[in-house]
Write an enzyme that holds these catalytic residues in place. Structure first.
Site: not given
Ligand code: GLN
Ligand code: ZN
Length: 766
Positions: A117, A444, A705, A737
């Site tokens: 970030k 999800s 990922h 995740c």
């Protein structure tokens, strides 16, 4: 001297996201480099021409990028990590994109550079990899070429470049280099590149060059500041160079101010929007004699109009403290959407309170005119601006008395569960009866082409709401059956009906508006379109209960209710700036609290409230961390504390450095924390141990990922590592995740292996 106007940087993605389309075509081999570069030239020309026609004096160049401005600077300095086998000389576009995205080809398999970030924004930059062997050499013509390109169009520009100290401090130790390698020790080797850049720009009669040094708004050690001072002494002494403006943004410069004041450069850029304290520093420590102050008064990171009168007051005041004043943006406008005029569906009243990048350019130009020619010269604009601000202040649409009343009545008791964790644990165990090492997922499941197509068709009116809901229900059923077949303990419904974890909820709350085109670059060709919070947030009715009830009706196993937490809702939206962010967050917390209550009443026994963005909100300066963490944790607790002891609250955090906010994570007091951990090989868990963390933890054992399928043994090994640090009864088994970006085949294999890993380790423990 009249005050000039300046923009620190302009969005480079193109008004119709042209850059995304062109780069992705290039990556797929469907467009040539020439075609991509033509799109780049078109975007730059349009940006420069627009700023010129708007009356901006100091227009940026080299703010354009095919991926990221830090990566551009890595290329400029030739600091290409060894694995890309760059032979020296110019860094071409293929090497550039290989650094950005990795490269997998016949015979070649190199990973991308790490991305992280950019300060406290939602933009991500590529992290320079540095070590004692890093060599630098001027290896890119981009900055010169773009300046020449603008000049050929008759537009003089200010080349913009990440400064040497920020470039090094934003980096990390390369593989195999000690963590504590002193990156600033490379300054001596790096500065000749910057000297060469200055010399060449000077030889082209460039008037100003902008060196961005945003690291100065973070807490810096005396050694850092000394190295910074020495570096700029040297750059300042470069012969025949352009004037240099050192720009800082996102906060005040604090202890760096005296150093900045004394630098042998001509200009200093300060952010007066987030860095209000800069004003105080100028008062307390003295103004900028002999220098030009680039005063960042127009917020480059939000979507609201400037208070032009207040800015003029501030500018007039600042003018007395510097030789010269330049009216500027608080930071690059790359963090703003491009054009409000493209928002044809926006509510006109709310639209009148907003300004995107193009409108902000207009504000800068007005302010400079007002400053130079007097307020009469912009009387019309000032009046319109005051009218819009007054309209916003008094509009009934930003205020909901019921919400305010409820907020005023909020107490600490609302942020506490009825009992402490050990008692809750017993109650939950009795109710849920879960095995040791329970297995679950983060929420999800793959958002397949069919799901996304159904959503597109719904939006286009080609699919009715009932048909759409039917399709989503069958997807939920598929996901439930899948988890039952694999033997998962705690199920999820898979989130097929959600376009995005923030937008989905925002669309069901009052106080939000949505744009059609307000895209902002998050990284590379990934752009986001955050919803806008303009008014008091209210959840008029249940948002997810129907889906949760449906999913639970399909199985005997517990299905988690799945919500986005208040802090993440705040972080991933454009937030109103007419009240403290903490107030807005508390309103969101009450809305989520109501949803949690509805889910509980509907018989949902486990509710997960995701807060992946909680660390993002951390202020850049440590002295404000506590204040932020206090309200952020309070908001999470308000959202989750209204339930019985028997209702289990889970949360999920990911992709941030959690080590230094451990106490706050503990204070969130979730019964179960599912946290991304696989890439760091469970290193995070020792922090939990040190913190004396009592609650349950699901450290991710599967890196979502990568399309790679981890074996059961590999994940079992991760679990064994976890068991060395935490008590076995504390541990859950789950991926890092959500799985929405993955494909079904790899998800199926990975999740099958994950249950197997849990079984394996359970039997070892028995
Ligand atoms: N529940 C969300 C999902 O699984 C969480 C996503 C996230 O952490 N960003 O997609
Ligand atoms: Zn996550």
């Amino acid at each position: 001297m009249p005050s000039l106007s300046n923009i620190s940087g302009f969005p480079r993605i193109g008004p119709e996201r042209e850059l995304k389309a062109a780069t992705e075509r290039f990556w797929r081999g469907e467009a040539s480099q020439d075609e991509l570069e033509q799109v780049g030239r078109d975007i730059r020309r349009a940006n420069w021409t627009f700023m010129k026609e708007s009356g901006i004096d100091l227009i940026p160049s080299n703010d354009f990028s095919y991926y990221d401005q830090v990566l551009d600077t890595i290329a400029l300095a030739g600091a290409v990590p060894a694995r890309y086998e760059h032979p020296g000389g110019q860094v071409g576009l293929n090497t550039y994109f290989a650094m950005a995205r990795g490269l997998q080809d016949e015979g070649v398999d190199v990973t991308a550079m790490e991305m992280t970030k950019w300060f406290d924004t939602n933009y991500h930059y590529l992290v320079p990899e540095l070590g004692p062997h890093t060599e630098f050499a001027l290896s890119s013509e981009k900055i010169f070429a773009e300046h020449a390109e603008a000049r050929a169009l008759g537009i003089e520009t200010v080349p913009v470049l990440v400064g040497p100290v920020s470039l090094l401090l934003l980096g990390k130790s390369a593989d195999g280099v000690a963590e504590d390698f002193d990156r600033l020790s490379l300054l001596d080797r790096l500065l000749p590149v910057y000297e060469e850049v200055l010399a060449r720009l000077g030889a082209s009669n460039v008037e100003w060059v902008q060196l961005d040094e945003p690291v100065l708004v973070q807490d810096r050690s005396p050694a850092d500041l000394e190295a910074f001072g020495t570096a700029y002494e040297r750059l300042g002494a470069a012969p025949k160079r352009p004037k240099i403006v050192v720009k800082t943004y996102f906060d005040h410069v604090g202890e760096a101010y005296p150093v900045l004041r004394g630098l042998p450069v001509e200009g200093l850029g300060l952010d007066f929007h987030r860095g209000e304290h800069n004003h105080q520093l100028i008062h307390d420590l003295g103004g900028l004699e002999g220098k030009t102050l680039f005063a960042g008064v127009v917020d480059g990171r939000n979507v609201w109009i400037n208070d032009l009168t207040a800015s003029l007051d501030l500018l007039e005041h600042l003018g007395a403290h510097a030789d010269d004043l330049v009216v500027s943006t608080s930071c690059s406008l790359q963090h703003s959407p491009i054009d409000l005029d493209a928002e044809t569906d926006l509510d006109p009243e709310i639209g009148s309170w907003m300004a995107f990048a193009r409108q902000k350019v207009g504000e800068i130009a007005f302010l400079a005119t007002g400053l130079n020619e007097g307020r009469e010269a912009i009387a019309g604009e000032l009046e319109a601006n005051a009218g819009a601000l007054e309209g916003r202040r008094t509009s009934s649409r930003t205020q909901n008395p019921a919400v305010r009343e409820r907020l005023a009545a909020l107490t600490d008791a609302d942020s506490r569960r009825a009992s402490k964790f050990p008692e809750r644990r017993k109650a939950q165990q009795a109710k849920l009866g879960l095995p040791l090492l329970p297995t679950t997922t983060i929420g999800s499941y793959p958002q397949t082409a069919e799901i996304r197509q159904a959503r597109t068709h719904l939006r286009q009116g080609r699919l009715g709401l009932e048909e759409y809901a039917g399709k989503m229900r069958s997807e939920v059923e598929r996901v439930i059956r899948f988890q039952e077949d694999l033997g998962y303990d705690v199920l999820v419904h898979g989130e097929p009906e959600r376009n995005d974890m923030v937008q989905y909820f925002a669309e069901q709350m009052d106080g939000y508006v949505f744009t059609q085109n307000a895209w902002v670059q998050s990284y590379g060709s990934r752009y986001v379109r955050p919803p806008v919070i303009y008014g008091d947030v209210l959840r008029p009715q249940a948002m997810t209960a129907e889906w949760a009830i449906y999913a639970q009706s399909l199985t005997e196993k517990p299905v988690k209710g799945m919500l986005t937490g208040p802090v993440t809702m705040l972080m991933w939206s454009f937030v109103r700036d007419d009240q403290p962010r903490s107030e807005t967050c508390k309103q969101l917390a009450l809305a989520i609290r109501d949803e949690v209550a509805d889910l509980e009443a509907a018989g949902i026994a486990i509710i997960q409230v995701d807060e992946p963005a909680i660390r993002e909100g951390l202020p850049l300066r440590r002295d404000r961390w506590e204040e932020y963490l206090d309200w952020a944790v309070f908001c999470f607790r308000v959202a989750t504390s209204g339930v019985d002891d028997t209702t289990q609250i889970q949360t999920h955090l990911c992709y941030s450095d959690f080590g230094d906010i451990m106490a706050a994570i503990h204070a969130m007091d979730a019964d179960v924390l599912l946290v991304e951990a696989s890439r760091s090989r469970m290193e995070l868990l020792s922090d939990f141990r040190r913190e004396g963390y009592l609650q349950e933890v699901g450290p991710g054992v599967y890196d979502i990922h990568s399309p790679r399928v981890p074996s059961a043994e590999e994940m079992a090994e991760q679990l064994r590592l976890a068991i060395e640090v935490l008590e076995p009864h504390q541990i859950w088994v789950n991926p890092d995740c959500g799985l929405k970006t993955r494909g079904w085949p790899e998800v199926e294999s990975s999740l099958r292996n994950m249950v197997e890993a849990a079984r394996l380790v359970r039997s070892e423990l028995a």
